[in-house]
Write a protein that holds these residues in place. Structure first.
Motif, PDB file in Angstrom:
ATOM      1  N   LEU A  62      35.972  27.734  47.900  1.00 42.04           N
ATOM      2  CA  LEU A  62      36.237  27.986  46.479  1.00 42.04           C
ATOM      3  C   LEU A  62      36.958  29.070  46.614  1.00 42.04           C
ATOM      4  N   TYR A  63      36.940  30.199  46.884  1.00 39.99           N
ATOM      5  CA  TYR A  63      37.154  31.421  46.335  1.00 39.99           C
ATOM      6  C   TYR A  63      37.655  32.326  47.536  1.00 39.99           C
ATOM      7  N   ARG A  64      38.757  31.120  48.566  1.00 41.20           N
ATOM      8  CA  ARG A  64      39.673  32.191  50.020  1.00 41.20           C
ATOM      9  C   ARG A  64      39.906  32.798  49.138  1.00 41.20           C
ATOM     10  N   GLN A  65      40.691  32.087  47.764  1.00 41.88           N
ATOM     11  CA  GLN A  65      41.660  33.519  47.817  1.00 41.88           C
ATOM     12  C   GLN A  65      41.498  34.676  47.687  1.00 41.88           C
ATOM     13  N   ARG A  66      40.251  34.902  46.579  1.00 39.65           N
ATOM     14  CA  ARG A  66      39.604  36.510  46.848  1.00 39.65           C
ATOM     15  C   ARG A  66      39.074  36.956  47.909  1.00 39.65           C
ATOM     16  N   LEU A  67      38.744  36.095  48.522  1.00 38.23           N
ATOM     17  CA  LEU A  67      38.562  36.310  50.268  1.00 38.23           C
ATOM     18  C   LEU A  67      39.599  37.242  51.083  1.00 38.23           C
ATOM     19  N   PHE A  68      40.536  36.366  50.926  1.00 33.86           N
ATOM     20  CA  PHE A  68      41.671  36.870  51.200  1.00 33.86           C
ATOM     21  C   PHE A  68      42.332  37.889  50.679  1.00 33.86           C
ATOM     22  N   HIS A  75      42.989  48.366  51.779  1.00 32.86           N
ATOM     23  CA  HIS A  75      43.732  49.487  51.283  1.00 32.86           C
ATOM     24  C   HIS A  75      43.517  49.894  50.454  1.00 32.86           C
ATOM     25  N   GLN A  76      43.466  48.995  49.377  1.00 31.88           N
ATOM     26  CA  GLN A  76      43.410  49.313  47.795  1.00 31.88           C
ATOM     27  C   GLN A  76      42.094  49.186  47.878  1.00 31.88           C
ATOM     28  N   LYS A  77      42.017  50.755  46.915  1.00 29.11           N
ATOM     29  CA  LYS A  77      40.821  51.043  46.257  1.00 29.11           C
ATOM     30  C   LYS A  77      39.774  50.040  45.218  1.00 29.11           C
ATOM     31  N   LYS A  78      40.479  49.594  44.969  1.00 24.25           N
ATOM     32  CA  LYS A  78      39.836  48.220  43.651  1.00 24.25           C
ATOM     33  C   LYS A  78      39.046  47.474  44.446  1.00 24.25           C
ATOM     34  N   GLN A  79      40.188  47.142  46.307  1.00 22.54           N
ATOM     35  CA  GLN A  79      39.303  45.555  46.863  1.00 22.54           C
ATOM     36  C   GLN A  79      37.604  47.006  47.156  1.00 22.54           C
ATOM     37  N   ARG A  80      38.091  47.770  47.568  1.00 24.40           N
ATOM     38  CA  ARG A  80      36.772  48.846  48.951  1.00 24.40           C
ATOM     39  C   ARG A  80      35.757  48.904  47.774  1.00 24.40           C
ATOM     40  N   PHE A  81      36.179  49.327  46.895  1.00 25.26           N
ATOM     41  CA  PHE A  81      35.442  49.178  45.681  1.00 25.26           C
ATOM     42  C   PHE A  81      34.144  48.005  45.622  1.00 25.26           C
ATOM     43  N   PHE A  82      34.820  46.984  45.435  1.00 24.40           N
ATOM     44  CA  PHE A  82      34.189  45.291  45.613  1.00 24.40           C
ATOM     45  C   PHE A  82      33.614  45.163  46.461  1.00 24.40           C
ATOM     46  N   VAL A  83      33.735  46.123  47.988  1.00 27.48           N
ATOM     47  CA  VAL A  83      32.503  45.624  49.235  1.00 27.48           C
ATOM     48  C   VAL A  83      31.978  46.420  48.541  1.00 27.48           C
ATOM     49  N   LEU A  84      32.892  46.875  48.898  1.00 34.41           N
ATOM     50  CA  LEU A  84      31.030  48.361  49.287  1.00 34.41           C
ATOM     51  C   LEU A  84      30.032  47.993  47.647  1.00 34.41           C
ATOM     52  N   LYS A  85      30.449  47.761  46.362  1.00 36.92           N
ATOM     53  CA  LYS A  85      29.372  47.010  45.806  1.00 36.92           C
ATOM     54  C   LYS A  85      28.695  45.740  46.678  1.00 36.92           C
ATOM     55  N   LEU A  86      29.006  44.805  47.064  1.00 41.37           N
ATOM     56  CA  LEU A  86      28.669  43.893  47.837  1.00 41.37           C
ATOM     57  C   LEU A  86      27.986  44.725  48.904  1.00 41.37           C
ATOM     58  N   MET A 140      34.619  41.482  37.446  1.00 46.13           N
ATOM     59  CA  MET A 140      33.802  41.516  38.725  1.00 46.13           C
ATOM     60  C   MET A 140      34.007  43.527  38.617  1.00 46.13           C
ATOM     61  N   ASP A 141      35.605  43.596  38.606  1.00 45.22           N
ATOM     62  CA  ASP A 141      35.642  44.602  39.313  1.00 45.22           C
ATOM     63  C   ASP A 141      35.233  45.653  38.043  1.00 45.22           C
ATOM     64  N   ASP A 142      35.127  46.047  36.936  1.00 46.21           N
ATOM     65  CA  ASP A 142      34.692  46.449  36.138  1.00 46.21           C
ATOM     66  C   ASP A 142      32.852  46.709  35.852  1.00 46.21           C
ATOM     67  N   MET A 143      31.882  45.958  36.622  1.00 45.45           N
ATOM     68  CA  MET A 143      30.641  46.429  37.879  1.00 45.45           C
ATOM     69  C   MET A 143      30.784  48.112  38.233  1.00 45.45           C
ATOM     70  N   LEU A 190      27.466  37.372  46.571  1.00 49.07           N
ATOM     71  CA  LEU A 190      26.691  38.337  47.001  1.00 49.07           C
ATOM     72  C   LEU A 190      25.597  37.348  48.375  1.00 49.07           C
ATOM     73  N   ALA A 191      25.979  35.827  48.215  1.00 47.22           N
ATOM     74  CA  ALA A 191      25.080  35.003  48.941  1.00 47.22           C
ATOM     75  C   ALA A 191      25.708  35.113  50.093  1.00 47.22           C
ATOM     76  N   MET A 192      27.267  35.635  50.320  1.00 49.22           N
ATOM     77  CA  MET A 192      27.351  35.248  51.734  1.00 49.22           C
ATOM     78  C   MET A 192      27.401  36.565  52.989  1.00 49.22           C
ATOM     79  N   PRO A 193      27.299  37.211  52.641  1.00 47.76           N
ATOM     80  CA  PRO A 193      26.427  38.267  53.536  1.00 47.76           C
ATOM     81  C   PRO A 193      25.248  37.960  53.890  1.00 47.76           C
ATOM     82  N   VAL A 194      24.609  37.959  52.582  1.00 43.39           N
ATOM     83  CA  VAL A 194      23.167  37.210  52.543  1.00 43.39           C
ATOM     84  C   VAL A 194      22.512  36.864  53.826  1.00 43.39           C
TER      85      VAL A 194
END
Length: 266
Positions: A62-68, A75-86, A140-143, A190-194
């Motif tokens: 259902l959230y495949r677009q965000r995952l893609f 390479h974008q700072k926003k996406q790297r920061f999202f992964v770091l938060k997860l 979520m990007d503002d977390m 967060l459920a995905m990696p867990v």
């Protein structure tokens, strides 16, 4: 393996998919349902964990677009920061889960523990819904990393069956001033990696002992969990736009109380 066992796998897959993302504890419901149904394959604990991954994959779909977007734009700072938060949010549950995995399965996977946890969690949800601070984070990007880490700490509490991983992360998010949609969607991601990590751990530990029949039973539960999970996620996203979680708190208290009575009196 009897036909009844396969039928039970279907029921348990439905239970898992329907409850994984609601703040009612899918693991707790599975433990109770397995006990009430008399579901007793040798790999029952592994079955519980693996079919949860089916529901998690429903969120991935259902959230495949965000995952893609994350995968192809690291390479974008926003996406790297999202992964770091997860990753930061993932660590507390990973560390505690790996450290106490055996003890948790041995001492906490019991119907009575689940029933008590359901009641306690219901009370916590009720209190937080009544007393929660006004949200200040609406995307979520503002977390912040601190918020992500503390949501992860809340998730770690859910190693106790019956607590609810989604319930702990969402309620923790509300206390950290995330709005309801952000708290819920971050809980999804967060459920995905867990759950991938938990499934990999159990498969690695028990795969040599699996029989062909047990693989079929787990596969059936997995597939049913995926499709019922799709429906549950769509329902929850729609629900949170207009309602709070008080009805789930009431359900947890009533159902958990009934189960406590059942297991202490019967």
């Amino acid at each position: 393996m009897s036909l009844l066992t396969y039928f039970h796998a279907v029921i348990l897959g439905l239970v898992e998919g329907a409850t994984e993302f609601l703040p009612v504890s899918s693991t707790g419901h599975l433990i109770l349902a397995q006990d009430l149904l008399g579901f007793s394959i040798a790999s029952a604990n592994m079955f519980t964990v693996v079919i949860q991954l089916g529901a998690i994959l429903a969120v991935c779909w259902l959230y495949r677009q965000r995952l893609f977007d994350v995968a192809f734009h690291l390479h974008q700072k926003k996406q790297r920061f999202f992964v770091l938060k997860l990753f930061v949010a993932f660590l507390p549950a990973a560390i505690i889960g790996l450290s106490f995995h055996h003890a948790i399965e041995t001492y906490l996977f019991s119907p009575l523990v689940v029933a008590v946890s359901l009641v306690i969690g219901g009370i916590v949800i009720w209190v937080v819904e009544k007393k929660k601070p006004a949200p200040t984070t609406h995307d979520m990007d503002d977390m912040t990393l601190k918020q992500a880490f503390l949501v992860g700490c809340a998730q770690a509490v859910a190693i106790i069956p019956g607590t609810s991983r989604s319930g702990a992360t969402i309620i923790g998010g509300l206390l950290l001033k995330l709005d309801r949609k952000v708290a819920t969607e971050f809980s999804f991601f967060l459920a995905m990696p867990v759950m991938v990590a938990a499934t990999a751990l159990d498969v690695f530990k028990y795969y040599k002992d699996l029989t062909v029949d047990e693989i079929w039973v787990i596969g059936i539960g997995f597939i049913v969990s995926f499709f019922s999970g799709l429906a549950a996620v769509k329902f929850l996203v729609s629900y949170i736009s207009k309602h709070d979680f008080i009805p789930f708190a009431v359900y947890r208290i009533l159902f958990g109380g009934a189960m406590i009575a059942y297991y202490t009196l019967v």
